[in-house]
Design a protein around this motif. Sequence first.
Motif, PDB file in Angstrom:
ATOM      1  N   ASP A  16      -3.535   6.864  -2.707  1.00  0.00           N
ATOM      2  CA  ASP A  16      -3.208   8.081  -2.633  1.00  0.00           C
ATOM      3  C   ASP A  16      -2.606   8.359  -4.022  1.00  0.00           C
ATOM      4  O   ASP A  16      -2.123   7.752  -4.684  1.00  0.00           O
ATOM      5  N   HIS A  17      -2.736   9.896  -4.148  1.00  0.00           N
ATOM      6  CA  HIS A  17      -2.252  10.503  -5.421  1.00  0.00           C
ATOM      7  C   HIS A  17      -2.992  10.159  -6.875  1.00  0.00           C
ATOM      8  O   HIS A  17      -3.233  11.058  -7.443  1.00  0.00           O
ATOM      9  N   GLY A  18      -3.033   8.835  -7.243  1.00  0.00           N
ATOM     10  CA  GLY A  18      -3.731   8.574  -8.315  1.00  0.00           C
ATOM     11  C   GLY A  18      -2.866   8.230  -9.438  1.00  0.00           C
ATOM     12  O   GLY A  18      -1.657   8.013  -9.192  1.00  0.00           O
ATOM     13  N   SER A  19      -3.379   7.878 -10.487  1.00  0.00           N
ATOM     14  CA  SER A  19      -2.636   7.836 -11.914  1.00  0.00           C
ATOM     15  C   SER A  19      -2.852   8.937 -12.758  1.00  0.00           C
ATOM     16  O   SER A  19      -2.150   9.785 -12.780  1.00  0.00           O
ATOM     17  N   ALA A  20      -4.193   8.718 -13.458  1.00  0.00           N
ATOM     18  CA  ALA A  20      -4.497   9.939 -14.360  1.00  0.00           C
ATOM     19  C   ALA A  20      -4.446  11.364 -13.859  1.00  0.00           C
ATOM     20  O   ALA A  20      -4.048  12.227 -14.226  1.00  0.00           O
ATOM     21  N   LEU A  21      -4.930  11.223 -12.554  1.00  0.00           N
ATOM     22  CA  LEU A  21      -4.951  12.607 -12.015  1.00  0.00           C
ATOM     23  C   LEU A  21      -3.730  13.086 -11.238  1.00  0.00           C
ATOM     24  O   LEU A  21      -3.850  14.426 -10.972  1.00  0.00           O
TER      25      LEU A  21
ATOM     26  N   ALA B   8       0.793  -1.167  -0.038  1.00  0.00           N
ATOM     27  CA  ALA B   8      -0.035  -0.105   0.054  1.00  0.00           C
ATOM     28  C   ALA B   8       1.043   1.422  -0.088  1.00  0.00           C
ATOM     29  O   ALA B   8       0.553   2.246  -0.575  1.00  0.00           O
ATOM     30  N   GLU B   9       1.938   1.173   0.756  1.00  0.00           N
ATOM     31  CA  GLU B   9       2.861   2.385   0.910  1.00  0.00           C
ATOM     32  C   GLU B   9       3.551   2.616  -0.568  1.00  0.00           C
ATOM     33  O   GLU B   9       3.722   3.629  -1.030  1.00  0.00           O
ATOM     34  N   GLU B  10       3.948   1.422  -1.202  1.00  0.00           N
ATOM     35  CA  GLU B  10       4.526   1.339  -2.460  1.00  0.00           C
ATOM     36  C   GLU B  10       3.720   2.259  -3.349  1.00  0.00           C
ATOM     37  O   GLU B  10       3.920   2.832  -4.470  1.00  0.00           O
ATOM     38  N   ASN B  11       2.366   1.958  -3.442  1.00  0.00           N
ATOM     39  CA  ASN B  11       1.404   2.513  -4.146  1.00  0.00           C
ATOM     40  C   ASN B  11       1.258   3.839  -3.974  1.00  0.00           C
ATOM     41  O   ASN B  11       1.275   4.671  -5.301  1.00  0.00           O
ATOM     42  N   ILE B  12       1.370   4.472  -3.146  1.00  0.00           N
ATOM     43  CA  ILE B  12       1.288   5.832  -2.831  1.00  0.00           C
ATOM     44  C   ILE B  12       2.493   6.571  -3.434  1.00  0.00           C
ATOM     45  O   ILE B  12       2.380   7.403  -4.211  1.00  0.00           O
ATOM     46  N   ASP B  13       3.512   6.221  -3.365  1.00  0.00           N
ATOM     47  CA  ASP B  13       4.927   6.392  -3.917  1.00  0.00           C
ATOM     48  C   ASP B  13       4.775   6.371  -5.374  1.00  0.00           C
ATOM     49  O   ASP B  13       5.223   7.316  -6.009  1.00  0.00           O
ATOM     50  N   GLU B  14       4.332   5.228  -5.949  1.00  0.00           N
ATOM     51  CA  GLU B  14       4.213   5.111  -7.189  1.00  0.00           C
ATOM     52  C   GLU B  14       3.355   6.274  -7.875  1.00  0.00           C
ATOM     53  O   GLU B  14       3.706   6.703  -8.923  1.00  0.00           O
ATOM     54  N   GLY B  15       2.145   6.435  -7.194  1.00  0.00           N
ATOM     55  CA  GLY B  15       1.368   7.636  -7.662  1.00  0.00           C
ATOM     56  C   GLY B  15       2.051   8.983  -7.755  1.00  0.00           C
ATOM     57  O   GLY B  15       2.072   9.739  -8.819  1.00  0.00           O
TER      58      GLY B  15
ATOM     59  N   THR C 172       4.743   5.699 -16.206  1.00  0.00           N
ATOM     60  CA  THR C 172       4.789   4.678 -15.204  1.00  0.00           C
ATOM     61  C   THR C 172       5.657   5.415 -14.064  1.00  0.00           C
ATOM     62  O   THR C 172       6.184   6.412 -14.372  1.00  0.00           O
ATOM     63  N   GLU C 173       5.577   4.718 -12.701  1.00  0.00           N
ATOM     64  CA  GLU C 173       6.478   5.260 -11.822  1.00  0.00           C
ATOM     65  C   GLU C 173       8.036   5.130 -12.115  1.00  0.00           C
ATOM     66  O   GLU C 173       9.111   5.623 -11.528  1.00  0.00           O
ATOM     67  N   LYS C 174       8.169   4.370 -13.264  1.00  0.00           N
ATOM     68  CA  LYS C 174       9.700   3.893 -13.646  1.00  0.00           C
ATOM     69  C   LYS C 174      10.056   4.743 -14.895  1.00  0.00           C
ATOM     70  O   LYS C 174      11.243   4.484 -15.572  1.00  0.00           O
ATOM     71  N   GLY C 175       9.228   5.822 -15.137  1.00  0.00           N
ATOM     72  CA  GLY C 175       9.600   6.403 -16.309  1.00  0.00           C
ATOM     73  C   GLY C 175       8.443   6.148 -17.545  1.00  0.00           C
ATOM     74  O   GLY C 175       7.161   5.519 -17.341  1.00  0.00           O
ATOM     75  N   VAL C 176       8.575   6.941 -18.474  1.00  0.00           N
ATOM     76  CA  VAL C 176       7.797   6.808 -19.738  1.00  0.00           C
ATOM     77  C   VAL C 176       8.139   5.875 -20.820  1.00  0.00           C
ATOM     78  O   VAL C 176       9.275   6.086 -21.231  1.00  0.00           O
ATOM     79  N   VAL C 177       7.285   5.203 -21.358  1.00  0.00           N
ATOM     80  CA  VAL C 177       7.607   4.167 -22.641  1.00  0.00           C
ATOM     81  C   VAL C 177       6.552   4.285 -23.627  1.00  0.00           C
ATOM     82  O   VAL C 177       5.389   4.870 -23.324  1.00  0.00           O
ATOM     83  N   ASP C 178       7.060   3.861 -24.883  1.00  0.00           N
ATOM     84  CA  ASP C 178       6.111   3.607 -25.875  1.00  0.00           C
ATOM     85  C   ASP C 178       5.433   2.313 -25.708  1.00  0.00           C
ATOM     86  O   ASP C 178       5.936   1.617 -24.940  1.00  0.00           O
ATOM     87  N   PRO C 179       4.147   2.253 -26.178  1.00  0.00           N
ATOM     88  CA  PRO C 179       3.347   1.199 -25.919  1.00  0.00           C
ATOM     89  C   PRO C 179       3.855  -0.133 -26.750  1.00  0.00           C
ATOM     90  O   PRO C 179       3.259  -0.479 -27.971  1.00  0.00           O
ATOM     91  N   THR C 180       5.284  -0.547 -26.693  1.00  0.00           N
ATOM     92  CA  THR C 180       5.514  -1.505 -27.628  1.00  0.00           C
ATOM     93  C   THR C 180       6.235  -2.526 -26.704  1.00  0.00           C
ATOM     94  O   THR C 180       6.786  -2.365 -25.701  1.00  0.00           O
TER      95      THR C 180
END
Length: 346
Positions: A160-165, A123-130, A330-338
């Motif tokens: 917390d934080h969310g993804s798209a928002l 759950a804590e990781e999820n917050i950090d990822e957001g 993503t939390e690890k950076g931005v990728v192309d959908p490939t």
Amino acid sequence: MKVGDNYYVTVWADGQTVYMIDQTKLPYHFEIYQAENYLQTCEAIKNMVVRGAGAIGAAAGYAMAQACMEAPKTNYERFISRARQDIEATRPTAQNLFFATKEVYETGSRSAHKALEKARSLAEENIDEGRKIGAYGNTFIKDGSNIETHCNAGWLAFVDHGSALAPIYQAKREGKNIFVYADETRPRGQGARLTAWELKNEHIPHAIIADNAGAWLMAQGKIDMIIVGADRIAANGDVANKIGTLEKAVAAYHYGIPFYVTAPVSTIDFACKNGREIVIEERAKEEVLFQEGPNAQGDWHKISVSSPGSEALNPAFDVTPAQYISAIITEKGVVDPTPSQIQNLK
Ligand code: MRU
């Protein structure tokens, strides 16, 4: 995020009890739902007391930890493996549910005591990822941007934080002038109820739009970008998200508008080759045929919004082919959908 003066996360646990903000009551009532055992947490996931891929994942992790704490010593292995099946049967599409259940199950099979710690750390990781998704996503938002989003992938859909928002919150904090179009997202109305409530709390200018208004606004040049969340991402970049996402993506592609998907790496199902393999949840037809909410006096009502006696279909998600997606944040950076770029996130 703050609700009034208090800081909240969507789901947390104290000992054997799991607490969740009751999302079926929002935005009209702010209530905390309490689940005393894993089966009650399963019910809360099924009935969408807790919803959104990340929050479902956290709740599922806690449900698995509850099961480990409830399991009799004599029949421990059997009990927790049955519980895992129960939890996994609640909602079939959200990958985070399977991810968290597996992680906590594996820890719990070695030590019941450690299961709760594991669920809490997920759950804590999820917050950090957001938070990280917010920072990466914000780099795509220009001052003056008009952004469309679908469903609710805000903090309520995460811990917390969310993804798209999350990028939208970050942009606002940096003083960017932005406007958000929130698709109402029938049949459950996550956009009209939850996204709008979140945006209002953060003082972000926004308008709720009917689900079928997006293409027309795009055609008029009123939308600069679209940001959505994801419930499961296949290894080839196809994305399952709330029903209605696909038509926004196709329209955005047609009008040359960037379409971004945001999700933690835990939403990627590396074993799933493409979107055709993703199981799409079918929910009750009543969700389409009826709507619920308070009347002017505040009494809760369920009303018919369709011709009595008609059947209804209610697929809860659709799959957007990778070709329509500009990037996955993503939390690890931005990728192309490939396939190759997605594989690098492993
Ligand atoms: O059925 P829900 O409300 O649990 O649907 C999940 C979602 O909120 C969305 O599809 C969202 O865009 C991705 S979840 C971060």
